[in-house]
Design a protein around this motif. Structure first.
Motif, PDB file in Angstrom:
ATOM      1  N   GLU A  10       0.821  -1.217   0.000  1.00 60.37           N
ATOM      2  CA  GLU A  10       0.000   0.000   0.000  1.00 60.37           C
ATOM      3  C   GLU A  10       0.852   1.263   0.000  1.00 60.37           C
ATOM      4  OE1 GLU A  10      -3.191   2.217   2.997  1.00 60.37           O
ATOM      5  OE2 GLU A  10      -3.073   0.036   2.976  1.00 60.37           O
ATOM      6  N   ASN A  11       1.967   1.243   0.707  1.00 60.68           N
ATOM      7  CA  ASN A  11       2.717   2.480   0.944  1.00 60.68           C
ATOM      8  C   ASN A  11       4.025   2.525   0.155  1.00 60.68           C
ATOM      9  OD1 ASN A  11       0.698   3.024   2.771  1.00 60.68           O
ATOM     10  ND2 ASN A  11       1.865   2.300   4.528  1.00 60.68           N
ATOM     11  N   PRO A  12       4.289   3.638  -0.553  1.00 60.38           N
ATOM     12  CA  PRO A  12       5.533   3.760  -1.318  1.00 60.38           C
ATOM     13  C   PRO A  12       6.785   3.631  -0.462  1.00 60.38           C
ATOM     14  CG  PRO A  12       3.975   5.473  -1.958  1.00 60.38           C
ATOM     15  CD  PRO A  12       3.395   4.800  -0.757  1.00 60.38           C
ATOM     16  N   SER A  13       6.698   3.948   0.817  1.00 64.66           N
ATOM     17  CA  SER A  13       7.879   3.855   1.669  1.00 64.66           C
ATOM     18  C   SER A  13       8.404   2.429   1.767  1.00 64.66           C
ATOM     19  CB  SER A  13       7.568   4.389   3.068  1.00 64.66           C
ATOM     20  OG  SER A  13       6.519   3.646   3.654  1.00 64.66           O
ATOM     21  N   VAL A  14       7.520   1.445   1.608  1.00 67.49           N
ATOM     22  CA  VAL A  14       7.959   0.046   1.633  1.00 67.49           C
ATOM     23  C   VAL A  14       8.863  -0.225   0.429  1.00 67.49           C
ATOM     24  CG1 VAL A  14       7.216  -2.362   1.594  1.00 67.49           C
ATOM     25  CG2 VAL A  14       5.893  -0.671   2.874  1.00 67.49           C
ATOM     26  N   ILE A  15       8.511   0.300  -0.730  1.00 66.07           N
ATOM     27  CA  ILE A  15       9.358   0.164  -1.919  1.00 66.07           C
ATOM     28  C   ILE A  15      10.708   0.854  -1.682  1.00 66.07           C
ATOM     29  CG2 ILE A  15       9.544   0.667  -4.382  1.00 66.07           C
ATOM     30  CD1 ILE A  15       7.374  -1.324  -3.830  1.00 66.07           C
ATOM     31  N   GLU A  16      10.652   2.027  -1.052  1.00 65.03           N
ATOM     32  CA  GLU A  16      11.887   2.760  -0.761  1.00 65.03           C
ATOM     33  C   GLU A  16      12.798   1.953   0.161  1.00 65.03           C
ATOM     34  OE1 GLU A  16      14.385   5.343  -1.508  1.00 65.03           O
ATOM     35  OE2 GLU A  16      12.468   6.405  -1.796  1.00 65.03           O
ATOM     36  N   ILE A  17      12.206   1.343   1.199  1.00 64.40           N
ATOM     37  CA  ILE A  17      12.993   0.538   2.137  1.00 64.40           C
ATOM     38  C   ILE A  17      13.609  -0.662   1.415  1.00 64.40           C
ATOM     39  CG2 ILE A  17      12.822  -0.974   4.153  1.00 64.40           C
ATOM     40  CD1 ILE A  17      10.664   0.994   5.203  1.00 64.40           C
ATOM     41  N   ALA A  18      12.809  -1.322   0.583  1.00 68.15           N
ATOM     42  CA  ALA A  18      13.318  -2.483  -0.152  1.00 68.15           C
ATOM     43  C   ALA A  18      14.467  -2.088  -1.068  1.00 68.15           C
ATOM     44  CB  ALA A  18      12.186  -3.119  -0.953  1.00 68.15           C
ATOM     45  N   TYR A  19      14.344  -0.933  -1.735  1.00 67.31           N
ATOM     46  CA  TYR A  19      15.384  -0.488  -2.655  1.00 67.31           C
ATOM     47  C   TYR A  19      16.668  -0.138  -1.912  1.00 67.31           C
ATOM     48  CZ  TYR A  19      17.858   2.514  -5.956  1.00 67.31           C
ATOM     49  OH  TYR A  19      18.821   3.089  -6.750  1.00 67.31           O
ATOM     50  N   THR A  20      16.545   0.619  -0.833  1.00 67.03           N
ATOM     51  CA  THR A  20      17.757   1.073  -0.125  1.00 67.03           C
ATOM     52  C   THR A  20      18.436  -0.044   0.655  1.00 67.03           C
ATOM     53  OG1 THR A  20      16.386   1.785   1.752  1.00 67.03           O
ATOM     54  CG2 THR A  20      16.898   3.435   0.075  1.00 67.03           C
TER      55      THR A  20
END
Length: 410
Positions: free
Chosen positions: A281-291
Motif C-alpha cells: 500500500e505504501n511507497p515507503s515500503v518500496i523505498e525501504i526495499a530499494y535502499t
C-alpha cells in the motif's frame, strides 16, 4: 350579529386555526369550498372556545363534540363555524391575513407554471438525449429547483458530447469538456456531470453502468475519450519480464523503482514472467526495499484502487503471476485488501491478528496520540518492523528502530 373580526384575528388561542386556513387559501382553495380543516397545536383554551361556539345543547347531551381531537390534531368544521359567527366565506381572507400578518398569495398558479416548465425541461431532455431512458429517469430523480439553468446546461453538454462520438483522434476528457463548455473540469469523473456522461455512454452501448475506475475508463476509451492516463502511477521494483517492449526494457534495465502510468500499461503492457509479486500500500515500503538491497518483486498502489491499479492486477492475473497483497492494518487498509483478494485472488500477508499483536509489543519511541477517543484498536502501519518482516521476509537487513522501551532501559 356578526362576530368581531379584530377580536377573532388577535385571539392567540385561535392563531393555529387561522394559520391552517391561511395555508389552504394560499394553496388556491376557494373560501366557500373549505368545509373543515385539521389543525395542529390548538391549545386547550382554543379548543374550549371553539366548542363553546359549536357544541349545541343537543350535542352536549349526546356527548359528541363538533370539534374532534386526535392527539395533537383537531378537526374544526370551518363552514359551520362561520355560520355560527355570522361570517361570510368572503370575509375569511381578511380575517386570516390580519391574524397571520401575511397577505394571501395564490401559490397554485405558480405551482402550475413551475410544473409546466418542468415538463418543458423533460421534453427538451427527451429530444436532446434520445434512446437513454435510464439516464432520463436519473435526471428526473434529481429534481429541479426554481432555476433549471444548471440541469438544462448539463443536458446540452451531454448532447454535444454524444453528437461527436466516437471522437477521432482520441481526445483527453478535460480537452473535450473545455471545447464544449469552456471548463476543462466540467466532466471530471468525481462530479455529477462526469457521472452522467459515463452513465450515458454505458447506456448507449447497452452496458450496465460501470463502478470500477478501470471499467469507467474503458467505457470512455471505447468512445475515443481519454481519462487520467498520466496523472496516476504504480511503482514496480525487481519485477521480472519476458517481453521486449519499451516498458519491459525499462523494468529490466532499471535498478531503481519504476513508475508506470495507465498509458504505459495500456499502450505498451509488459509481458510479466511467472513470479510471486508482492503488492503493498505504501511507497515507503518500496523505498525501504530499494535502499536495503531486497530483490523480491514488489509493486505499490499507494493505498488506492484506481484504474492504473486495476490494470496492473489484471496484467498479473493474465500472465499467471502469483499475487500477494499487504496493506495497513486499519479499516481502510482492510477494505482495500478484501477487494483485491476477492477480485484478483491475492493472498493477504502481514495483516493478520498475529502481526498486529507482534507490532503492539514493539511500540514507537513515543506513544501514539489517541485520536479515536479510545474507540477500537490503534492502526498498525506497514512501516512497522513487524509488518515489514512479513512483507519483505528479510527483517535482518532493515535498519533497527529504537523504541521508547529501549530508551527506558538505557
Amino acid at each position: 350579529m356578526a362576530a368581531d373580526l379584530n377580536y377573532l384575528a388577535h385571539d392567540p388561542d385561535l392563531l393555529p386555526l387561522w394559520r391552517t386556513v391561511h395555508g389552504r387559501l394560499c394553496a388556491g382553495t376557494s373560501p366557500d369550498m373549505i368545509n373543515a380543516v385539521r389543525v395542529t397545536g390548538l391549545s386547550t383554551a382554543g379548543i374550549a372556545q371553539l366548542r363553546t361556539w359549536l357544541d349545541t345543547s343537543t350535542r352536549r347531551r349526546r356527548g359528541a363534540s363538533a370539534v374532534a381531537t386526535d392527539g395533537d390534531t383537531t378537526t374544526v368544521p370551518l363552514r359551520e363555524l362561520l355560520g355560527v359567527l355570522h361570517l361570510e366565506p368572503a370575509q375569511l381572507g381578511t380575517l386570516v391575513e390580519n391574524a397571520v400578518g401575511a397577505a394571501i398569495v395564490d401559490r397554485s398558479a405558480a405551482a402550475l407554471a413551475a410544473a409546466a416548465l418542468r415538463e418543458q425541461l423533460w421534453q427538451y431532455a427527451v429530444e436532446r438525449l434520445p434512446g437513454l431512458p435510464r439516464l432520463l429517469a436519473r435526471l428526473r430523480a434529481t429534481g429541479v429547483g426554481e432555476d433549471d439553468t444548471a440541469i438544462r446546461h448539463s443536458i446540452a453538454a451531454l448532447a454535444a458530447v454524444l453528437h461527436r462520438l466516437p471522437v477521432q483522434p482520441p481526445i483527453p476528457l478535460p480537452k473535450l469538456a473545455h471545447d464544449i463548455t469552456g471548463d476543462p473540469h466540467y466532466f471530471d469523473l468525481d462530479t455529477l456531470n462526469g457521472n452522467r456522461l459515463v452513465a450515458a455512454l454505458a447506456e448507449r452501448a447497452g452496458q450496465p453502468e460501470p463502478a470500477r475506475p478501470d471499467l469507467i475508463r474503458a467505457v470512455l476509451a471505447a468512445n475515443g475519450i481519454i481519462a487520467d492516463r498520466l496523472s496516476a502511477t504504480v511503482l514496480l521494483l525487481n519485477v521480472v519480464v519476458d517481453g521486449d517492449g519499451p516498458i519491459d526494457r525499462r523494468l529490466r534495465e532499471s535498478p531503481a523503482p519504476v513508475a508506470l502510468t495507465l498509458l504505459d500499461l495500456v499502450e505498451h503492457p509488459p509481458l510479466l514472467a511467472p513470479q510471486v509479486l508482492t503488492v503493498v500500500e505504501n511507497p515507503s515500503v518500496i523505498e525501504i526495499a530499494y535502499t536495503t538491497g531486497i530483490r523480491q518483486p514488489l509493486a505499490c498502489t499507494s493505498g488506492q484502487l484506481r484504474a492504473v491499479d486495476h490494470t496492473l492486477f489484471q496484467l498479473a492475473v493474465k500472465h499467471a503471476v502469483t499475487l500477494r497483497y499487504a496493506g495497513d492494518i486499519d479499516p481502510a487498509g482492510r477494505q482495500i485488501a478484501a477487494a483485491v483478494a476477492a477480485t484478483y485472488g491475492a493472498q493477504l500477508i502481514g495483516m493478520d491478528e498475529e502481526t498486529a499483536a507482534d507490532a503492539n509489543l514493539r511500540p514507537a519511541i513515543l506513544p501514539a496520540l489517541d485520536v479515536s477517543g479510545g474507540a477500537g484498536l490503534s492502526p498498525v502501519y506497514q512501516e512497522h518492523d513487524a509488518v515489514l518482516a512479513r512483507i519483505l521476509d528479510q527483517s535482518a537487513s532493515l535498519p533497527p528502530v529504537r523504541t521508547h522501551r529501549d530508551d527506558e532501559g538505557a
